[in-house]
Design a protein around this motif. Structure first.
Motif, PDB file in Angstrom:
ATOM      1  N   MET A   1      -8.134  29.454 -23.784  1.00  0.00           N
ATOM      2  CA  MET A   1      -9.299  28.682 -24.546  1.00  0.00           C
ATOM      3  C   MET A   1     -10.082  28.221 -23.348  1.00  0.00           C
ATOM      4  N   THR A   2      -9.918  27.714 -22.234  1.00  0.00           N
ATOM      5  CA  THR A   2     -10.491  27.200 -21.000  1.00  0.00           C
ATOM      6  C   THR A   2     -11.428  28.375 -20.459  1.00  0.00           C
ATOM      7  N   ARG A   3     -10.818  29.489 -20.409  1.00  0.00           N
ATOM      8  CA  ARG A   3     -11.874  30.969 -19.909  1.00  0.00           C
ATOM      9  C   ARG A   3     -12.847  31.042 -20.781  1.00  0.00           C
ATOM     10  N   GLU A   4     -12.429  31.095 -22.035  1.00  0.00           N
ATOM     11  CA  GLU A   4     -13.536  31.451 -23.154  1.00  0.00           C
ATOM     12  C   GLU A   4     -14.638  30.540 -23.284  1.00  0.00           C
ATOM     13  N   TYR A   5     -14.203  29.071 -23.307  1.00  0.00           N
ATOM     14  CA  TYR A   5     -15.119  28.170 -23.975  1.00  0.00           C
ATOM     15  C   TYR A   5     -15.522  27.136 -23.008  1.00  0.00           C
ATOM     16  N   ILE A   6     -15.077  27.023 -21.724  1.00  0.00           N
ATOM     17  CA  ILE A   6     -15.423  25.927 -20.853  1.00  0.00           C
ATOM     18  C   ILE A   6     -15.896  26.725 -19.659  1.00  0.00           C
ATOM     19  N   ASP A   7     -17.063  25.948 -19.402  1.00  0.00           N
ATOM     20  CA  ASP A   7     -18.019  26.554 -18.264  1.00  0.00           C
ATOM     21  C   ASP A   7     -17.658  25.907 -17.199  1.00  0.00           C
ATOM     22  N   ILE A   8     -16.818  26.715 -16.322  1.00  0.00           N
ATOM     23  CA  ILE A   8     -16.138  26.303 -15.092  1.00  0.00           C
ATOM     24  C   ILE A   8     -17.114  26.400 -13.745  1.00  0.00           C
ATOM     25  N   SER A   9     -18.299  27.039 -14.190  1.00  0.00           N
ATOM     26  CA  SER A   9     -18.893  27.336 -12.817  1.00  0.00           C
ATOM     27  C   SER A   9     -20.058  26.249 -12.513  1.00  0.00           C
ATOM     28  N   ASN A  10     -20.097  25.345 -13.234  1.00  0.00           N
ATOM     29  CA  ASN A  10     -21.192  24.138 -13.355  1.00  0.00           C
ATOM     30  C   ASN A  10     -20.578  23.111 -13.321  1.00  0.00           C
ATOM     31  N   PRO A  11     -19.496  22.544 -12.791  1.00  0.00           N
ATOM     32  CA  PRO A  11     -19.086  21.040 -13.149  1.00  0.00           C
ATOM     33  C   PRO A  11     -19.905  20.133 -12.942  1.00  0.00           C
ATOM     34  N   ILE A  12     -20.035  18.741 -13.463  1.00  0.00           N
ATOM     35  CA  ILE A  12     -20.917  17.859 -13.282  1.00  0.00           C
ATOM     36  C   ILE A  12     -20.048  16.682 -12.554  1.00  0.00           C
ATOM     37  N   LEU A  13     -20.317  16.320 -11.034  1.00  0.00           N
ATOM     38  CA  LEU A  13     -19.496  15.094 -10.512  1.00  0.00           C
ATOM     39  C   LEU A  13     -20.174  13.846 -11.014  1.00  0.00           C
ATOM     40  N   ASN A  14     -18.932  13.135 -11.337  1.00  0.00           N
ATOM     41  CA  ASN A  14     -19.431  11.925 -12.281  1.00  0.00           C
ATOM     42  C   ASN A  14     -18.353  10.719 -11.765  1.00  0.00           C
ATOM     43  N   ARG A  15     -18.496   9.834 -10.749  1.00  0.00           N
ATOM     44  CA  ARG A  15     -17.855   8.799 -10.385  1.00  0.00           C
ATOM     45  C   ARG A  15     -16.564   9.390  -9.526  1.00  0.00           C
ATOM     46  N   GLY A  16     -16.421  10.440  -8.979  1.00  0.00           N
ATOM     47  CA  GLY A  16     -15.379  10.899  -8.262  1.00  0.00           C
ATOM     48  C   GLY A  16     -14.464  11.946  -9.222  1.00  0.00           C
ATOM     49  N   ASP A  17     -14.966  12.250 -10.447  1.00  0.00           N
ATOM     50  CA  ASP A  17     -14.223  13.139 -10.991  1.00  0.00           C
ATOM     51  C   ASP A  17     -15.430  14.341 -11.495  1.00  0.00           C
ATOM     52  N   TYR A  18     -14.946  15.422 -11.620  1.00  0.00           N
ATOM     53  CA  TYR A  18     -15.743  16.563 -12.181  1.00  0.00           C
ATOM     54  C   TYR A  18     -15.420  16.653 -13.585  1.00  0.00           C
ATOM     55  N   LEU A  19     -16.726  16.989 -14.488  1.00  0.00           N
ATOM     56  CA  LEU A  19     -16.768  17.088 -15.750  1.00  0.00           C
ATOM     57  C   LEU A  19     -17.237  18.478 -15.982  1.00  0.00           C
ATOM     58  N   PHE A  20     -16.257  19.289 -16.795  1.00  0.00           N
ATOM     59  CA  PHE A  20     -16.378  20.720 -17.233  1.00  0.00           C
ATOM     60  C   PHE A  20     -17.030  20.702 -18.814  1.00  0.00           C
ATOM     61  N   CYS A  21     -18.053  21.224 -18.949  1.00  0.00           N
ATOM     62  CA  CYS A  21     -18.629  21.078 -20.309  1.00  0.00           C
ATOM     63  C   CYS A  21     -18.300  22.504 -21.084  1.00  0.00           C
ATOM     64  N   PRO A  22     -18.340  22.491 -22.216  1.00  0.00           N
ATOM     65  CA  PRO A  22     -18.370  23.450 -23.186  1.00  0.00           C
ATOM     66  C   PRO A  22     -19.520  24.458 -23.019  1.00  0.00           C
ATOM     67  N   ILE A  23     -19.021  25.834 -23.261  1.00  0.00           N
ATOM     68  CA  ILE A  23     -20.301  26.757 -23.130  1.00  0.00           C
ATOM     69  C   ILE A  23     -21.071  26.554 -24.808  1.00  0.00           C
ATOM     70  N   LEU A  24     -22.126  25.998 -24.605  1.00  0.00           N
ATOM     71  CA  LEU A  24     -22.708  25.679 -25.921  1.00  0.00           C
ATOM     72  C   LEU A  24     -23.016  26.694 -26.682  1.00  0.00           C
ATOM     73  N   TYR A  25     -23.653  27.749 -26.311  1.00  0.00           N
ATOM     74  CA  TYR A  25     -23.822  28.762 -27.156  1.00  0.00           C
ATOM     75  C   TYR A  25     -22.595  29.363 -28.122  1.00  0.00           C
ATOM     76  N   LYS A  26     -21.456  29.367 -27.310  1.00  0.00           N
ATOM     77  CA  LYS A  26     -20.292  29.897 -27.851  1.00  0.00           C
ATOM     78  C   LYS A  26     -19.881  28.993 -29.263  1.00  0.00           C
ATOM     79  N   LEU A  27     -19.767  27.566 -28.583  1.00  0.00           N
ATOM     80  CA  LEU A  27     -19.694  26.476 -29.610  1.00  0.00           C
ATOM     81  C   LEU A  27     -20.504  26.345 -30.651  1.00  0.00           C
ATOM     82  N   PHE A  28     -21.663  26.580 -30.431  1.00  0.00           N
ATOM     83  CA  PHE A  28     -22.751  26.801 -31.653  1.00  0.00           C
ATOM     84  C   PHE A  28     -22.459  27.958 -32.590  1.00  0.00           C
ATOM     85  N   GLU A  29     -21.880  29.192 -32.149  1.00  0.00           N
ATOM     86  CA  GLU A  29     -21.645  30.157 -32.845  1.00  0.00           C
ATOM     87  C   GLU A  29     -20.288  29.809 -33.730  1.00  0.00           C
TER      88      GLU A  29
END
Length: 137
Positions: free
Chosen positions: A90-118
């Motif tokens: 699920m992570t490999r397919e639907y989460i963007d692991i290449s560009n996490p966002i650093l927020n308050r000492g934690d990294y946030l990984f976002c869904p791949i939006l076009y896949k979620l939209f599909e």
């Protein structure tokens, strides 16, 4: 009829009764997942990793995916390799692991939006076709 085939059909019909898949009753035995359930799983994936852990695994994609998958289990959960593998996929397919966002000492990984939209489009179509009840829109 072959026992394995019979058991497989029975298992598929049970999954259909639970609302997890749609089974088209024809010779081809076409099966599709309930995309609403898939959306809920993706939206509930834990996507926040502490900075220290990220720094340890950021250069190894497989370790990073594995660590993100493990975030979805509590310390006391009884988990097996299949559960972990499912979360890794699920992570490999639907989460963007290449560009996490650093927020308050934690990294946030976002869904791949076009896949979620599909998937949202597929879920909406399944509802319109009457394959599943609307449980999330």
């Amino acid at each position: 009829m072959d026992k394995n085939l019979k058991d497989t059909i029975k298992a598929a019909k049970n999954l259909q009764r639970e609302g997890l898949i749609y089974l088209n009753d024809n010779v081809d035995l076409e099966v599709e997942p309930n995309y609403q359930i898939l959306i809920m799983i993706i939206n509930n994936l834990k996507k926040l990793m502490d900075r220290e852990k990220y720094e340890l695994v950021k250069n190894d994609e497989e370790k990073l995916i594995h660590e993100l998958a493990l975030l979805n289990f509590n310390e006391n959960d009884l988990i097996n390799d299949d559960d972990v593998e499912f979360m890794e996929n699920m992570t490999r397919e639907y989460i963007d692991i290449s560009n996490p966002i650093l927020n308050r000492g934690d990294y946030l990984f976002c869904p791949i939006l076009y896949k979620l939209f599909e998937i949202y489009e597929k879920a909406s179509l399944q509802i319109k076709e009457g394959k599943f009840k609307n449980i999330m829109f």
